[in-house]
Motif scaffolding. Sequence first.
Motif, PDB file in Angstrom:
ATOM      1  N   VAL A  76       0.833  -1.210   0.000  1.00  0.00           N
ATOM      2  CA  VAL A  76       0.000   0.000   0.000  1.00  0.00           C
ATOM      3  C   VAL A  76       0.865   1.258   0.000  1.00  0.00           C
ATOM      4  N   ASP A  77       0.247   2.385  -0.344  1.00  0.00           N
ATOM      5  CA  ASP A  77       0.948   3.669  -0.346  1.00  0.00           C
ATOM      6  C   ASP A  77       1.372   4.031   1.078  1.00  0.00           C
ATOM      7  N   ASP A  78       2.542   4.657   1.191  1.00  0.00           N
ATOM      8  CA  ASP A  78       3.065   5.050   2.508  1.00  0.00           C
ATOM      9  C   ASP A  78       2.073   5.928   3.258  1.00  0.00           C
ATOM     10  N   GLY A  79       1.828   5.561   4.516  1.00  0.00           N
ATOM     11  CA  GLY A  79       0.976   6.365   5.377  1.00  0.00           C
ATOM     12  C   GLY A  79      -0.505   6.294   5.078  1.00  0.00           C
ATOM     13  N   SER A  80      -0.908   5.419   4.158  1.00  0.00           N
ATOM     14  CA  SER A  80      -2.321   5.387   3.765  1.00  0.00           C
ATOM     15  C   SER A  80      -3.157   4.378   4.557  1.00  0.00           C
ATOM     16  N   LYS A 122      -4.618   2.794   0.353  1.00  0.00           N
ATOM     17  CA  LYS A 122      -4.540   3.141  -1.071  1.00  0.00           C
ATOM     18  C   LYS A 122      -3.417   2.349  -1.725  1.00  0.00           C
ATOM     19  N   ILE A 123      -3.642   1.951  -2.972  1.00  0.00           N
ATOM     20  CA  ILE A 123      -2.595   1.368  -3.797  1.00  0.00           C
ATOM     21  C   ILE A 123      -2.469   2.243  -5.039  1.00  0.00           C
ATOM     22  N   ARG A 124      -1.350   2.928  -5.150  1.00  0.00           N
ATOM     23  CA  ARG A 124      -1.129   3.872  -6.247  1.00  0.00           C
ATOM     24  C   ARG A 124      -2.284   4.875  -6.356  1.00  0.00           C
ATOM     25  N   GLY A 125      -2.708   5.356  -5.204  1.00  0.00           N
ATOM     26  CA  GLY A 125      -3.759   6.363  -5.152  1.00  0.00           C
ATOM     27  C   GLY A 125      -5.169   5.831  -5.222  1.00  0.00           C
ATOM     28  N   LEU A 126      -5.333   4.527  -5.373  1.00  0.00           N
ATOM     29  CA  LEU A 126      -6.663   3.918  -5.494  1.00  0.00           C
ATOM     30  C   LEU A 126      -7.137   3.415  -4.130  1.00  0.00           C
ATOM     31  N   ASP A 127      -8.329   3.820  -3.723  1.00  0.00           N
ATOM     32  CA  ASP A 127      -8.873   3.431  -2.425  1.00  0.00           C
ATOM     33  C   ASP A 127      -9.282   1.960  -2.417  1.00  0.00           C
ATOM     34  N   ILE A 128      -8.892   1.266  -1.357  1.00  0.00           N
ATOM     35  CA  ILE A 128      -9.227  -0.152  -1.198  1.00  0.00           C
ATOM     36  C   ILE A 128      -9.479  -0.465   0.270  1.00  0.00           C
TER      37      ILE A 128
END
Length: 297
Positions: A76-80, A122-128
């Motif tokens: 996942v994105d850092d800090g997300s 988030k993965i590359r800005g995509l919410d999951i």
Amino acid sequence: MQFEDFFSVVRERLGNDKNDENSSRKKTDIPTGLLFKCPRCRNVTFIEEFNQNGKVCPNCNYHSRLSAKERLKITVDDGSFREFDRKMISKNPINFPGYDNKQKELREKTGLTDAVLTGRAKIRGLDIVIIVMDSNYMMASMGSVVGERITRAIEYATAHKLPVIAFTASGGARMQEGIVSLMQMAKTSGAVARHNEAGGLYISVMTDPTTGGVTASFASLGDIIIAEPKVLIGFAGRRVIEGTIKQKLPDDFQSAEFMLENGFVDMIVERNKMRRVLAHLIKLHKSPEVKEVAENE
């Protein structure tokens, strides 16, 4: 790199004196935690190189097990990541001897409160919504808290129209909780069914090992089922099955490659490509409603 080469490098790092009368003994005095010996190919790698490679053997591509926190870090994105239900603690529904003490020890040792982490990220800005099982905690067996956390995470994703990604790694149901543990199979499967009926995307990623009741429930219900290379996937063990059917099973039985060949999984993805593949799949299935909810929250 040959094993002998590692010794010369280690001696260099330690600054061993060649004239030291104890040099012959020091040649084999390797510090703990410096090297990783692959359990599959038996090749030796510096632990630093092994870790930088995502805990994948550079010689045979063996994918070592990751903790839930390590998996989140590379996915996942850092800090997300925003964790769900961290304070939810397992009880002892059938008064299994020593179960409470075992749980306490594992919480202190692993820093987890049970065998799964769930949350929004988030993965590359995509919410999951992400679910990550950790085999360091009672082999990621599925007890009441594991099942409840997974169910709640999927229900949250359904309510917020978000895709779910589940990284499974489990020995199956948790025997210390008896029938309560087995009930989690139906509960998690029901949550997946409702998510599917609502049009939500569910991606199941099977890591080593995914077995027992987890395989027989939510792990096998993904719209897309991914596996890491050569991981163990199955329900009962090889010896149990061979003893039951009185036949010899293929050598690659219950491997990811065997499951792919027989249509049980959709694709095998190496660890260093997983994040990119997951983001691509989410983008392919992303609907305008998901975007709207994510932007308005």
